[in-house]
Design a protein around this motif. Sequence first.
Motif, mmCIF file in Angstrom:
data_model
loop_
_atom_site.group_PDB
_atom_site.id
_atom_site.type_symbol
_atom_site.label_atom_id
_atom_site.label_comp_id
_atom_site.label_asym_id
_atom_site.label_seq_id
_atom_site.Cartn_x
_atom_site.Cartn_y
_atom_site.Cartn_z
ATOM 1 N N ASN A 51 40.324 14.684 -16.188
ATOM 2 C CA ASN A 51 41.627 14.274 -16.705
ATOM 3 C C ASN A 51 42.393 15.505 -17.178
ATOM 4 O O ASN A 51 41.813 16.414 -17.776
ATOM 5 N N ALA A 52 43.675 15.536 -16.892
ATOM 6 C CA ALA A 52 44.563 16.646 -17.272
ATOM 7 C C ALA A 52 44.250 17.932 -16.526
ATOM 8 O O ALA A 52 44.674 19.013 -16.935
ATOM 9 N N SER A 53 43.539 17.846 -15.401
ATOM 10 C CA SER A 53 43.243 19.052 -14.620
ATOM 11 C C SER A 53 44.419 19.462 -13.736
ATOM 12 O O SER A 53 44.522 20.608 -13.331
ATOM 13 N N GLY A 54 45.295 18.497 -13.409
ATOM 14 C CA GLY A 54 46.454 18.804 -12.570
ATOM 15 C C GLY A 54 46.511 18.010 -11.277
ATOM 16 O O GLY A 54 47.382 18.259 -10.443
ATOM 17 N N LYS A 55 45.591 17.051 -11.087
ATOM 18 C CA LYS A 55 45.605 16.245 -9.850
ATOM 19 C C LYS A 55 46.941 15.531 -9.674
ATOM 20 O O LYS A 55 47.559 15.613 -8.613
ATOM 21 N N SER A 56 47.361 14.832 -10.712
ATOM 22 C CA SER A 56 48.629 14.101 -10.624
ATOM 23 C C SER A 56 49.812 15.050 -10.489
ATOM 24 O O SER A 56 50.830 14.702 -9.883
ATOM 25 N N ASN A 57 49.679 16.257 -11.036
ATOM 26 C CA ASN A 57 50.766 17.229 -10.911
ATOM 27 C C ASN A 57 50.962 17.669 -9.470
ATOM 28 O O ASN A 57 52.077 17.997 -9.057
ATOM 29 N N LEU A 58 49.876 17.687 -8.681
ATOM 30 C CA LEU A 58 50.018 17.989 -7.256
ATOM 31 C C LEU A 58 50.852 16.900 -6.581
ATOM 32 O O LEU A 58 51.753 17.193 -5.778
ATOM 33 N N ARG A 392 33.557 17.959 4.811
ATOM 34 C CA ARG A 392 33.634 18.876 3.676
ATOM 35 C C ARG A 392 35.060 19.356 3.434
ATOM 36 O O ARG A 392 35.493 19.512 2.290
ATOM 37 N N ASP A 393 35.808 19.603 4.527
ATOM 38 C CA ASP A 393 37.160 20.139 4.368
ATOM 39 C C ASP A 393 38.185 19.088 3.967
ATOM 40 O O ASP A 393 39.352 19.402 3.754
ATOM 41 N N GLU A 394 37.756 17.824 3.848
ATOM 42 C CA GLU A 394 38.649 16.767 3.370
ATOM 43 C C GLU A 394 38.509 16.530 1.871
ATOM 44 O O GLU A 394 39.247 15.722 1.304
ATOM 45 N N ILE A 395 37.573 17.223 1.224
ATOM 46 C CA ILE A 395 37.286 17.012 -0.195
ATOM 47 C C ILE A 395 37.762 18.232 -0.986
ATOM 48 O O ILE A 395 37.379 19.367 -0.688
ATOM 49 N N TRP A 396 38.596 17.972 -1.999
ATOM 50 C CA TRP A 396 39.192 19.047 -2.799
ATOM 51 C C TRP A 396 38.929 18.810 -4.281
ATOM 52 O O TRP A 396 38.716 17.675 -4.720
ATOM 53 N N PHE A 397 38.982 19.898 -5.041
ATOM 54 C CA PHE A 397 38.781 19.841 -6.482
ATOM 55 C C PHE A 397 39.924 20.563 -7.192
ATOM 56 O O PHE A 397 40.416 21.599 -6.724
ATOM 57 N N MET A 398 40.326 19.998 -8.335
ATOM 58 C CA MET A 398 41.331 20.617 -9.192
ATOM 59 C C MET A 398 40.686 20.927 -10.533
ATOM 60 O O MET A 398 40.011 20.075 -11.121
ATOM 61 N N GLU A 399 40.869 22.150 -11.013
ATOM 62 C CA GLU A 399 40.249 22.558 -12.267
ATOM 63 C C GLU A 399 41.221 23.400 -13.077
ATOM 64 O O GLU A 399 41.976 24.196 -12.523
ATOM 65 N N LYS A 400 41.177 23.223 -14.385
ATOM 66 C CA LYS A 400 41.995 24.029 -15.302
ATOM 67 C C LYS A 400 41.222 25.285 -15.702
ATOM 68 O O LYS A 400 40.085 25.198 -16.161
ATOM 69 N N GLN A 401 41.839 26.435 -15.528
ATOM 70 C CA GLN A 401 41.296 27.709 -15.981
ATOM 71 C C GLN A 401 42.416 28.471 -16.663
ATOM 72 O O GLN A 401 43.477 28.672 -16.075
ATOM 73 N N ASN A 402 42.193 28.858 -17.910
ATOM 74 C CA ASN A 402 43.229 29.550 -18.689
ATOM 75 C C ASN A 402 44.529 28.740 -18.714
ATOM 76 O O ASN A 402 45.627 29.281 -18.568
ATOM 77 N N ASN A 403 44.365 27.426 -18.876
ATOM 78 C CA ASN A 403 45.495 26.490 -18.984
ATOM 79 C C ASN A 403 46.322 26.387 -17.702
ATOM 80 O O ASN A 403 47.443 25.875 -17.724
ATOM 81 N N GLY A 428 28.034 18.905 -12.143
ATOM 82 C CA GLY A 428 28.909 20.032 -12.431
ATOM 83 C C GLY A 428 28.763 21.212 -11.508
ATOM 84 O O GLY A 428 29.283 22.298 -11.793
ATOM 85 N N ARG A 429 28.106 21.023 -10.353
ATOM 86 C CA ARG A 429 27.853 22.156 -9.475
ATOM 87 C C ARG A 429 29.096 22.624 -8.718
ATOM 88 O O ARG A 429 29.103 23.711 -8.159
ATOM 89 N N TYR A 430 30.118 21.793 -8.680
ATOM 90 C CA TYR A 430 31.366 22.191 -8.011
ATOM 91 C C TYR A 430 32.511 22.355 -9.007
ATOM 92 O O TYR A 430 33.650 22.597 -8.602
ATOM 93 N N GLY A 431 32.213 22.217 -10.301
ATOM 94 C CA GLY A 431 33.265 22.290 -11.304
ATOM 95 C C GLY A 431 34.113 21.033 -11.283
ATOM 96 O O GLY A 431 33.727 19.989 -10.760
ATOM 97 N N ALA A 432 35.317 21.121 -11.853
ATOM 98 C CA ALA A 432 36.313 20.032 -11.817
ATOM 99 C C ALA A 432 35.802 18.750 -12.464
ATOM 100 O O ALA A 432 36.130 17.652 -12.036
ATOM 101 N N ILE A 433 34.971 18.872 -13.524
ATOM 102 C CA ILE A 433 34.534 17.707 -14.282
ATOM 103 C C ILE A 433 34.884 17.927 -15.746
ATOM 104 O O ILE A 433 35.101 19.053 -16.188
ATOM 105 N N PRO A 434 34.932 16.843 -16.544
ATOM 106 C CA PRO A 434 35.249 17.009 -17.969
ATOM 107 C C PRO A 434 34.156 17.787 -18.688
ATOM 108 O O PRO A 434 32.967 17.595 -18.437
ATOM 109 N N ILE A 435 34.566 18.689 -19.544
ATOM 110 C CA ILE A 435 33.635 19.433 -20.400
ATOM 111 C C ILE A 435 34.100 19.252 -21.839
ATOM 112 O O ILE A 435 35.215 19.614 -22.191
#
Length: 444
Positions: A51-58, A392-403, A428-435
Amino acid sequence: MLIRFNAENFLSFNKRIEFSLIANKERRLPSHIIKGDGLNILKSGVIYGANASGKSNLVKAIDFSSQVITKGIENLSPVNCHFRLDKKNIKKPTIFNYEIKVNEKFYSYGFALKLDNNEIIEEWLYEIGRKKENKIFERIRNNEGKHDIEIGLQLSSKAKTRFEVYREDFKDANNLLFLSEMNRKSIDDFSELKVFKDVFNWFNKKLTVLFPKSKFSGLNFIGDDNEMSETFNSFLNVFKTGINNVTSEEIDLDNFDIPQKIKEDLTKNILKTKAIIFEINGITYSLKKNNQNEYKIKKIGLEHYTNDGQSVVFDIEDESDGTQRLFDFIPALHELKQTDSVFIIDELDRSLHSKLTYGIFELFLNATKENESQLIATTHESLLLDLELLRRDEIWFMEKQNNQSHLYSLDEFKVRNDKIVNKDYLLGRYGAIPIFKSFKNLKF
C-alpha cells in the motif's frame, strides 16, 4: 496496443519510470504475445506492491496524461501533481511518453508540461521501427516563448499551405497539445495527415482506465443489445452470483420524476459520452439517445428466483460489492474480446474472491487469442503470481525507496519457470511488500 509508458515528476515518480510490454525471448505461453515487425508485445501485465508504493499512481499517470490529450489540460486540476518531496520539482517539467501500435504501425508520442501553470513546453510524435525513426512533428518553445512546430511529413502543396496556417495559429497556444488541436481541424481531405487522427483516436477510443469506483458503460446496452444482455446473463451464471437475468424497464425522460435542473445536467453530459449511468436513491438508471435522437431512461434490475420459482427483481445496490464490481468487468471483458482495446484496471481484486480474480485473467487470456487486446491491472492478489497463468515478463513490482516509487519486473530475477512465485513474493524475496515494525510495542 500499448508497448511502453514513461512518466517523470508526477505524484510519487521523481525520476523517470518505465512500464514495458515488450516480451523477453522465452517461448512459454506464446498466445500471450502479439508479433509484429520483429517486436513481440505482451497482452497482459500485473503490478504488485505494498500500500502507498505507487501502483495506483502509475494508473493515475496514464489516466491523467491520456485526459490531457483527449480533454485538454484546461479541463483538469493538476495542482500538486508533481513530485512534491523535492521543492525544486515545482519548476521542473512533468514528462509523459507512450509507445503504441496503431494500424500495424508503431509510434512514440509524448509531451512535457509545467504543472504549476498548465503550460505545454514540448511535444513530439515519431513513427518508430527496428532500424530508424521518422519524425512526424516536434514542438518546442523558442527563446521568445513562442511554440515552433517542425513537421517531418512529406506534404502536398495544398496540405502544406493548410498546415502553415495551423502552425502559425498555434504559436501562442501555451496550454494546448498540437495533436489534440489538429484533431479539431479539417484535415480529413489530406491523407498524409491521417496519422494525427489515428494516434489521437487510440487514446480517445482504444484506451480505457478503470479505478475501483469507476462505472464502465456496458450497462447502457442492456435491453437493446441482445448480445450484451446474453453476455451479462452468461457471465453472472458462470460466476454463481444467484442472478438469473438482467432486466431493464424503459422510461420516457419527460415522465421521469426528477427536478428539471437534474434532467438538464444529464442531457448536457450525454452529449459528451453518448450514454451515462446514474443513481437516484440507490436505484441505477441508464440514459442514452435512441436513433430518433430521443432521450430514453432505463431502470436496471436483477432478477432472482424464489424457492418456488417466483421472480423477484432487485436493484443493483442490493447486491454485494463484488457482484456490483462484476457489472464493470463483464462489459470490459466483452469489449476486450470483440475489439482491439487496452484496459487498465486499478485494484482488479477489490471486493472479488481470489479464484474469481484468477478466473477473470484466465478468461481474458483464453478469449482474446485472436485479437490484440490488452489487460493491465494493479493487484494484491498473490494467486495471480502463477507462472502457469502469466509469464515472468508480465509480472511487475512497485516499491518505495527514499520516498520515490520504483518499478521493476520479475524478469530481472531470472527465476525458473517451475518456481512457486507467490510464496517467494510473500516471503519478501522480490521486495514490494509491506514492511512494518512489531505490533508488540503498540500502545492503545
